[in-house]
Design a protein around this motif. Structure first.
Motif: not given
Length: 351
Positions: A168-197
């Motif tokens: 919830p902290l990452l989604l609320a305060h990561g600043g992704f609303a203004a981004a078009g593309s994100v590179l998730d370095v060492g993103g494991g099983d995609a848990v963060n990428a799926i939440a962001l998408a």
């Protein structure tokens, strides 16, 4: 000034949770693995005899288990001898966090615990001596997980749970609303990428991961129905160039490596970003004064002993130093602290 005998005794009692901390964890783990807490959640106010029958434990074993969990405040007992979960455990059930919490407990029990016996040796050698407890030949824990399928399952269940607890902290305060593309370095099983998408439907996300891990990520992405927006790029973050993106995310990643490795990773991020692009470091942090928080100190035993040579829960200021040295604008570095029982936070910087 002489310490009174009563105060001296109290001081020794203060040391009991530290001296026997290893035993305290075993009660928590046993309560999870044996199903005690699930049983008392589903059917509270059971007698000791009923608990023993339901868990298929002998009377002596039941006595020991309930003595420990009750003394530790994990269960409570009424005057008529009936047991129930303590509020701290019951709240994990009622707010839906219990499955995630037990994944963290399993990770500590089956991956972390044995390796921490090498903590002192790891400090002496300034290296992760506990890695010897994990079968395989890989240079770090992550390269050995593929050689240990059951440990790999435990590890990624934990990482997914830990991320879901803190995201919830990452989604609320990561600043992704203004981004078009994100590179998730060492993103494991995609848990963060799926939440962001799911939170930001406009985002296109690339996960950079080791070849051994990418099948896990691809399966989860397919199952989530997000394969049109999340892609997986196979590679070694220390050897291969980063794919271009306008946000580079390091989630629970820079706690693993030493100062030189983290600087190299942040320099790689700087190269991959356009002018005005942003790096986002989402992690646990220790205080700049070096006196806590307690969870950051305790979690550093794992990072010192097992995953790779050089990790710990680093202080905030160290990330700011690395980011500046990597070429990011020092005036554009920000901190966001989580209001959470975990010591999570975010550091961002602009190219």
């Amino acid at each position: 000034m002489t310490t009174s005998p009563v105060r001296a005794l109290e001081e020794l009692e203060d040391l009991t949770p530290v001296l026997f901390g290893h035993a305290a964890f075993q009660y928590l783990n046993a309560g999870c693995e044996l199903g005690l807490f699930d049983l008392l959640h589903d059917t509270p106010d059971l007698t000791k005899e009923h608990v023993g029958r339901e868990l298929a434990l002998a009377a002596r074993a039941t006595d020991i288990l309930l003595l420990g969990t009750t003394a530790l405040g994990l269960t409570t007992v009424r005057e008529d001898g009936r047991y129930r979960d303590a509020p701290v455990i019951e709240h994990l059930f009622t707010d839906g966090r219990w499955p995630r919490f037990t994944s963290v407990v399993a990770f500590e029990a089956h991956i972390v615990y044995e390796a921490q016996a090498d903590f002192t040796a790891s400090l002496r050698e300034n290296g992760n001596v506990g890695l010897r407890r994990i079968r395989g030949t890989g240079r770090d824990l992550y390269h050995r997980l593929a050689e240990n399928p059951e440990l790999e399952r435990v590890f990624y269940r934990y990482m997914r749970a830990w991320s879901e607890l803190s995201n919830p902290l990452l989604l609320a305060h990561g600043g992704f609303a203004a981004a078009g593309s994100v590179l998730d370095v060492g993103g494991g099983d995609a848990v963060n990428a799926i939440a962001l998408a799911r939170t930001h439907p406009h985002l296109r996300i690339t996960i950079l991961e080791l070849p051994a891990t990418t099948p896990l990520a691809r399966r989860r992405i397919e199952d989530s129905g997000l394969a049109d927006r999340i892609t997986v790029h196979e590679g070694d973050m220390f050897q291969d160039p980063f794919p271009a993106a306008d946000r580079v995310l390091f989630a629970h990643q820079l706690v693993i490596w030493d100062a030189h490795e983290n600087l190299a990773l942040l320099q790689q991020a700087h190269k991959a970003l356009p002018e005005g692009g942003q790096v986002v470091v989402f992690s646990s942090f220790s205080d700049d004064r070096g006196d806590g928080p307690l969870m950051a100190a305790l979690d550093s035993v794992y990072f010192a002993s097992l995953p790779a040579r050089g990790g710990m829960i680093h202080p905030w200021y160290r990330y700011e130093q690395w980011l500046t040295e990597a070429g990011f604008d020092p005036t554009g570095i920000t901190r966001t602290v989580a209001a959470s029982w975990t010591p999570h936070g975010i550091v961002t910087a602009v190219k």
